[in-house]
Scaffold this motif. Structure first.
Motif, PDB file in Angstrom:
ATOM      1  N   LEU A 165       0.826  -1.211   0.000  1.00 14.26           N
ATOM      2  CA  LEU A 165       0.000   0.000   0.000  1.00 14.26           C
ATOM      3  C   LEU A 165       0.861   1.263   0.000  1.00 14.26           C
ATOM      4  O   LEU A 165       0.556   2.235  -0.706  1.00 14.26           O
ATOM      5  CB  LEU A 165      -0.932  -0.001   1.210  1.00 14.26           C
ATOM      6  CG  LEU A 165      -2.008  -1.088   1.245  1.00 14.26           C
ATOM      7  CD1 LEU A 165      -2.811  -1.011   2.539  1.00 14.26           C
ATOM      8  CD2 LEU A 165      -2.933  -0.988   0.039  1.00 14.26           C
ATOM      9  N   ILE A 201       2.437   1.765  -3.552  1.00 17.67           N
ATOM     10  CA  ILE A 201       1.450   2.219  -4.545  1.00 17.67           C
ATOM     11  C   ILE A 201       1.016   3.651  -4.239  1.00 17.67           C
ATOM     12  O   ILE A 201       0.868   4.475  -5.146  1.00 17.67           O
ATOM     13  CB  ILE A 201       0.248   1.253  -4.572  1.00 17.67           C
ATOM     14  CG1 ILE A 201       0.688  -0.105  -5.125  1.00 17.67           C
ATOM     15  CG2 ILE A 201      -0.890   1.821  -5.411  1.00 17.67           C
ATOM     16  CD1 ILE A 201      -0.383  -1.184  -5.057  1.00 17.67           C
ATOM     17  N   ALA A 202       0.863   3.961  -2.959  1.00 16.30           N
ATOM     18  CA  ALA A 202       0.482   5.320  -2.576  1.00 16.30           C
ATOM     19  C   ALA A 202       1.547   6.329  -3.009  1.00 16.30           C
ATOM     20  O   ALA A 202       1.240   7.392  -3.564  1.00 16.30           O
ATOM     21  CB  ALA A 202       0.264   5.400  -1.064  1.00 16.30           C
ATOM     22  N   HIS A 214       1.516   7.204  -6.682  1.00 17.27           N
ATOM     23  CA  HIS A 214       0.412   8.066  -7.121  1.00 17.27           C
ATOM     24  C   HIS A 214       0.373   9.399  -6.377  1.00 17.27           C
ATOM     25  O   HIS A 214      -0.477  10.251  -6.682  1.00 17.27           O
ATOM     26  CB  HIS A 214      -0.930   7.348  -6.933  1.00 17.27           C
ATOM     27  CG  HIS A 214      -1.136   6.201  -7.886  1.00 17.27           C
ATOM     28  ND1 HIS A 214      -1.535   6.392  -9.193  1.00 17.27           N
ATOM     29  CD2 HIS A 214      -0.986   4.859  -7.716  1.00 17.27           C
ATOM     30  CE1 HIS A 214      -1.644   5.204  -9.796  1.00 17.27           C
ATOM     31  NE2 HIS A 214      -1.304   4.264  -8.924  1.00 17.27           N
ATOM     32  N   PRO A 259      -1.904   5.861   1.795  1.00 15.31           N
ATOM     33  CA  PRO A 259      -2.361   4.470   1.752  1.00 15.31           C
ATOM     34  C   PRO A 259      -3.876   4.347   1.955  1.00 15.31           C
ATOM     35  O   PRO A 259      -4.523   3.496   1.340  1.00 15.31           O
ATOM     36  CB  PRO A 259      -1.585   3.807   2.881  1.00 15.31           C
ATOM     37  CG  PRO A 259      -0.308   4.589   2.952  1.00 15.31           C
ATOM     38  CD  PRO A 259      -0.733   6.008   2.697  1.00 15.31           C
ATOM     39  N   GLN A 313      -6.137   6.459   0.990  1.00 15.07           N
ATOM     40  CA  GLN A 313      -6.769   6.802  -0.285  1.00 15.07           C
ATOM     41  C   GLN A 313      -6.632   5.659  -1.291  1.00 15.07           C
ATOM     42  O   GLN A 313      -7.548   5.417  -2.088  1.00 15.07           O
ATOM     43  CB  GLN A 313      -6.166   8.091  -0.836  1.00 15.07           C
ATOM     44  CG  GLN A 313      -6.588   9.331  -0.053  1.00 15.07           C
ATOM     45  CD  GLN A 313      -5.824  10.575  -0.470  1.00 15.07           C
ATOM     46  OE1 GLN A 313      -4.608  10.530  -0.679  1.00 15.07           O
ATOM     47  NE2 GLN A 313      -6.540  11.679  -0.596  1.00 15.07           N
ATOM     48  N   VAL A 314      -5.530   4.938  -1.244  1.00 18.31           N
ATOM     49  CA  VAL A 314      -5.359   3.773  -2.120  1.00 18.31           C
ATOM     50  C   VAL A 314      -6.409   2.715  -1.786  1.00 18.31           C
ATOM     51  O   VAL A 314      -7.023   2.118  -2.685  1.00 18.31           O
ATOM     52  CB  VAL A 314      -3.937   3.183  -1.979  1.00 18.31           C
ATOM     53  CG1 VAL A 314      -3.855   1.808  -2.658  1.00 18.31           C
ATOM     54  CG2 VAL A 314      -2.916   4.128  -2.590  1.00 18.31           C
ATOM     55  N   ARG A 316      -9.689   3.840  -3.163  1.00 12.12           N
ATOM     56  CA  ARG A 316      -9.703   3.755  -4.630  1.00 12.12           C
ATOM     57  C   ARG A 316      -9.791   2.300  -5.080  1.00 12.12           C
ATOM     58  O   ARG A 316     -10.400   2.004  -6.115  1.00 12.12           O
ATOM     59  CB  ARG A 316      -8.445   4.415  -5.201  1.00 12.12           C
ATOM     60  CG  ARG A 316      -8.454   4.520  -6.723  1.00 12.12           C
ATOM     61  CD  ARG A 316      -9.476   5.534  -7.220  1.00 12.12           C
ATOM     62  NE  ARG A 316     -10.084   5.131  -8.465  1.00 12.12           N
ATOM     63  CZ  ARG A 316     -10.775   5.947  -9.270  1.00 12.12           C
ATOM     64  NH1 ARG A 316     -10.923   7.218  -8.930  1.00 12.12           N
ATOM     65  NH2 ARG A 316     -11.330   5.492 -10.363  1.00 12.12           N
ATOM     66  N   TRP A 317      -9.199   1.389  -4.315  1.00 12.86           N
ATOM     67  CA  TRP A 317      -9.301  -0.047  -4.603  1.00 12.86           C
ATOM     68  C   TRP A 317     -10.770  -0.470  -4.639  1.00 12.86           C
ATOM     69  O   TRP A 317     -11.201  -1.201  -5.524  1.00 12.86           O
ATOM     70  CB  TRP A 317      -8.520  -0.817  -3.550  1.00 12.86           C
ATOM     71  CG  TRP A 317      -8.661  -2.311  -3.578  1.00 12.86           C
ATOM     72  CD1 TRP A 317      -7.973  -3.193  -4.371  1.00 12.86           C
ATOM     73  CD2 TRP A 317      -9.517  -3.104  -2.743  1.00 12.86           C
ATOM     74  NE1 TRP A 317      -8.359  -4.488  -4.082  1.00 12.86           N
ATOM     75  CE2 TRP A 317      -9.305  -4.454  -3.094  1.00 12.86           C
ATOM     76  CE3 TRP A 317     -10.447  -2.795  -1.738  1.00 12.86           C
ATOM     77  CZ2 TRP A 317      -9.993  -5.497  -2.463  1.00 12.86           C
ATOM     78  CZ3 TRP A 317     -11.125  -3.830  -1.112  1.00 12.86           C
ATOM     79  CH2 TRP A 317     -10.885  -5.170  -1.484  1.00 12.86           C
ATOM     80  N   ILE A 357     -10.292  11.087  -4.031  1.00 11.34           N
ATOM     81  CA  ILE A 357      -9.667   9.889  -4.614  1.00 11.34           C
ATOM     82  C   ILE A 357      -9.987   9.750  -6.103  1.00 11.34           C
ATOM     83  O   ILE A 357      -9.777   8.672  -6.683  1.00 11.34           O
ATOM     84  CB  ILE A 357     -10.123   8.614  -3.876  1.00 11.34           C
ATOM     85  CG1 ILE A 357     -11.639   8.441  -3.955  1.00 11.34           C
ATOM     86  CG2 ILE A 357      -9.668   8.649  -2.423  1.00 11.34           C
ATOM     87  CD1 ILE A 357     -12.117   7.090  -3.470  1.00 11.34           C
ATOM     88  N   LEU A 362      -6.152   2.931 -10.138  1.00 11.77           N
ATOM     89  CA  LEU A 362      -5.220   1.819 -10.010  1.00 11.77           C
ATOM     90  C   LEU A 362      -5.292   0.940 -11.246  1.00 11.77           C
ATOM     91  O   LEU A 362      -6.375   0.674 -11.766  1.00 11.77           O
ATOM     92  CB  LEU A 362      -5.563   0.991  -8.763  1.00 11.77           C
ATOM     93  CG  LEU A 362      -5.607   1.774  -7.439  1.00 11.77           C
ATOM     94  CD1 LEU A 362      -6.118   0.883  -6.312  1.00 11.77           C
ATOM     95  CD2 LEU A 362      -4.237   2.345  -7.093  1.00 11.77           C
ATOM     96  N   GLU A 379      -1.832  -3.280 -10.017  1.00 13.18           N
ATOM     97  CA  GLU A 379      -1.928  -2.749  -8.658  1.00 13.18           C
ATOM     98  C   GLU A 379      -3.125  -3.350  -7.930  1.00 13.18           C
ATOM     99  O   GLU A 379      -3.033  -3.701  -6.738  1.00 13.18           O
ATOM    100  CB  GLU A 379      -2.018  -1.226  -8.711  1.00 13.18           C
ATOM    101  CG  GLU A 379      -0.718  -0.565  -9.170  1.00 13.18           C
ATOM    102  CD  GLU A 379      -0.875   0.911  -9.473  1.00 13.18           C
ATOM    103  OE1 GLU A 379       0.101   1.656  -9.278  1.00 13.18           O
ATOM    104  OE2 GLU A 379      -1.976   1.332  -9.923  1.00 13.18           O
TER     105      GLU A 379
END
Length: 261
Positions: free
Chosen positions: A201, A204-205, A208, A212, A214-215, A218-219, A243, A248, A252
């Motif tokens: 996380l 990936i955060a 972008h 994390p 917000q990731v 968004r997932w 978001i 993603l 991801e």
């Protein structure tokens, strides 16, 4: 997935459009609860999630009225406690009175009643929908077998099943079972079971330029799950809705899916 008021949404049966990101209100009561809902509406949330058990429908309703946002632009969900099975009509009447509205957009059976899936309660929900007091009917915390019982006995499928959900709880088979039945999966407690410090996380955060948390949100959106993060902190309330400036990719998403134990 469609877009409503600039935000992604999902269409429920009956052409009812439900935003994919909403504001959860569990434990938000009194003046602070009212202020949190006002902040959420000002930030742009258009889905509000409450319940009879939360004891805050009056605060949610007052915040909606004071916000200046037209009622028809706000999607309101509330829920029937399982111990009110058999008293569906009076419970909904009380919810509508507290919320100060003639209808709710979605009414959920909060938990399955003590016996079976609550077919009689589900029939009462369908009658309330036919009367125009709710636009869509659904359930919460139901298993696939319990969904099937309602469908088998009434021929009517719950529009939504709201369950505890997060990357750590991801179950591809459960997702497929919901989609095969045309039941929208709505998740709560997105962060409670998530390690926001997990390297997947955080990496990936960082890629972008987001957090994390917000990731994680968004997932949900990129998978087509409805998510209802809750916070009483204005900055966090706004951040949880911010978001829509990134998405993603499939790789991801698969990495995050893999966080499930």
């Amino acid at each position: 997935m469609t877009t409503t008021a600039g935000q992604p949404s999902v269409e429920l049966a009956g052409k009812v459009s439900m935003p994919l990101v909403g504001f959860g209100t569990w434990q938000l009561t009194g003046r602070s609860g009212y202020e949190a809902v006002r902040t959420a509406l000002e930030a742009g949330y258009r889905l509000l999630d409450t319940a009879t058990m939360y004891g805050n429908e009056a605060e949610v309703g007052r915040a909606v009225r004071d916000s200046g946002v037209p009622r028809e632009d706000i999607f309101i969900t509330t829920k029937l406690p399982p111990d009110r099975a058999g008293r569906e009509r009076e419970t909904l009447d009380a919810s509508l009175a507290a919320l100060g509205t003639d209808y709710v957009d979605l009414w959920l059976i909060h938990w399955p009643p003590s016996r079976g899936a609550g077919v009689a309660t589900w029939r009462a929900f369908l009658a309330a929908r036919a009367d125009g007091r709710l636009r869509a009917a659904g359930v919460s915390n139901y298993s696939t077998a319990q969904l099937d019982e309602l469908i088998r006995e009434t021929g009517e499928t719950p529009a939504v099943n709201q369950i505890r959900w997060s990357p750590a709880l991801y179950d591809g088979r459960l997702v497929a079972e919901h989609r095969d039945r045309d039941v929208v999966l709505e998740g709560y407690s997105a962060f409670k079971n998530t390690n926001l410090s997990d390297p997947v996380l955080t990496r990936i955060a960082e890629a972008h330029g987001v957090t994390p948390a917000q990731v994680v949100l968004r997932w949900h959106v990129d998978h087509g799950f409805v998510v209802i993060p809750k916070s009483g902190t204005p900055e966090r309330i706004r951040s949880n809705l911010d978001i829509f400036g990134f998405s993603l990719d499939e790789g991801e998403l698969a990495e995050i899916d893999g966080l499930a134990g």
